[in-house]
Enzyme design. Structure first.
Site, short mmCIF file in Angstrom:
data_model
loop_
_atom_site.label_atom_id
_atom_site.label_comp_id
_atom_site.label_asym_id
_atom_site.label_seq_id
_atom_site.Cartn_x
_atom_site.Cartn_y
_atom_site.Cartn_z
N ASN A 9 42.88 40.14 28.12
CA ASN A 9 41.83 41.02 28.63
C ASN A 9 42.52 42.18 29.35
O ASN A 9 43.06 42.00 30.43
CB ASN A 9 40.95 40.22 29.60
N LYS A 11 41.18 44.77 30.63
CA LYS A 11 40.34 45.33 31.70
C LYS A 11 40.37 46.87 31.63
O LYS A 11 40.52 47.42 30.54
CB LYS A 11 40.79 44.78 33.06
N HIS A 98 32.52 37.83 32.57
CA HIS A 98 33.76 37.80 33.35
C HIS A 98 33.42 37.91 34.84
O HIS A 98 32.47 38.61 35.20
CB HIS A 98 34.69 38.95 32.92
N GLU A 100 34.56 39.59 37.14
CA GLU A 100 34.47 40.96 37.68
C GLU A 100 33.13 41.59 37.32
O GLU A 100 32.58 42.38 38.10
CB GLU A 100 35.65 41.79 37.15
N GLU A 170 37.76 30.36 34.60
CA GLU A 170 38.59 31.26 35.38
C GLU A 170 38.22 31.15 36.86
O GLU A 170 37.25 31.77 37.30
CB GLU A 170 38.39 32.71 34.92
N GLY A 176 44.15 37.61 39.14
CA GLY A 176 44.86 38.77 39.65
C GLY A 176 45.51 38.55 41.01
O GLY A 176 45.97 39.49 41.64
N SER A 216 45.95 34.31 36.64
CA SER A 216 47.39 34.37 36.91
C SER A 216 48.22 33.51 35.96
O SER A 216 49.25 32.94 36.35
CB SER A 216 47.69 34.01 38.37
P1 PGA Z 1 44.86 37.61 35.50
O1 PGA Z 1 43.36 37.83 34.98
O2 PGA Z 1 45.61 36.95 34.37
O3 PGA Z 1 45.37 39.00 35.78
O4 PGA Z 1 44.78 36.76 36.71
C1 PGA Z 1 42.71 36.85 34.23
C2 PGA Z 1 41.36 37.35 33.81
O5 PGA Z 1 40.68 38.00 34.61
O6 PGA Z 1 40.93 37.11 32.66
#
Ligand code: PGA
Length: 256
Positions: A9, A11, A98, A100, A170, A176, A216
């Site tokens: 992803n 983003k 997601h 976010e 997740e 992140g 992560s």
């Molecule tokens: P990250 O994000 O690997 O940067 O922690 C995972 C995600 O949001 O799908």
């Protein structure tokens, strides 16, 4: 047997040139030996989808997903993108719900349910994201939160629909942040989701749905996560922006 999948992803990252470079890097790195039976998906920003799909026309290993979709087919919804539009670009899948999107754009389980329906109605796979916040983890009732996201987001779908739905667990506190869930923490939730799938649908469906871990996940910790029996792959944020790191995670999946 359920599919092993590594999805990236991107983003809201990459310029056009960077995005196309990343696609080229992945095309060069992902050979049959590296990919094995792992399904690889990349999710660039929507403005690049058409060119990314075009660049991958002759590539058999990499599928392309969108990061979001609107609930409706078309209409006066300035700035939005619909499932028929994505389908007309030969996009393969859509990430839905997601954290976010839930956190910053007010998406609910209810809107996710509609979006999953839009994906399926337009022959796109849905990657449905679920996961608890730090407070929910600390309160101890995180499994209830996650299973409620499953129940409400998947309300009305039948076992056959699950052929085209991938789940991504997740934990919000791991996205992140560099703080990855331990393999045991992730396995516990994945097993709980699979038990819920068996009850909600049937044992065969539970066995066949791919449940990915995200948060992560890096080349250095992917192998121990993917070694868990109920973790079928990963949804990768930061590490998917670097062809070498993303390839390292795919290798970890293929070789696990
Ligand atoms: P990250 O994000 O690997 O940067 O922690 C995972 C995600 O949001 O799908």
């Amino acid at each position: 047997m359920r599919r092993r999948i590594v999805a990236g992803n991107w983003k809201m990252n990459t310029t056009y040139a960077e995005a196309m470079d990343l696609v080229e890097g992945l095309k060069n790195a992902l050979t049959q030996e590296v990919v094995g039976d792992t399904g690889v998906i990349i999710t660039p920003p929507s403005v690049y989808l058409s060119d990314v799909v075009g660049a991958l026309v002759d590539n058999e290993f990499i599928a392309v997903a969108a990061q979001n979709v609107h609930e409706k087919d078309n209409g006066a919804f300035t700035g939005e993108i619909s499932a028929p539009m994505l389908s007309s670009l030969d996009v393969d899948a859509i990430i839905i719900g997601h954290s976010e999107r839930r956190q910053y754009f007010g998406e609910s389980n209810e809107s996710c349910k509609v979006k999953i329906g839009q994906a399926l109605n337009n022959e796109l796979a849905a990657i449905y994201c679920i996961g608890e916040t730090l407070e929910e983890r600390q309160s101890g009732n995180f499994m209830e939160v996650i299973l409620n996201q499953c129940a409400e987001g998947l309300e009305g779908f039948i076992a056959d629909d699950m052929d085209n739905i991938i789940l991504a667990y997740e934990p919000v506190w791991a996205i992140g942040t560099g703080e990855v869930a331990t393999p045991e923490q992730a396995q516990e939730v994945h097993a709980g989701i699979r038990a819920w799938l068996a009850e909600r649908f049937d044992a065969e469906t539970a066995e066949n749905v791919s449940v990915l871990y995200g948060g992560s996940c890096k080349p250095g910790n992917a192998a121990e996560l993917f070694a868990q029996p109920d973790i079928d792959g990963g949804l990768i944020g930061g590490a998917s922006l670097n062809a070498e790191d993303f390839t390292g995670i795919i290798k970890a999946r293929t070789n696990a």
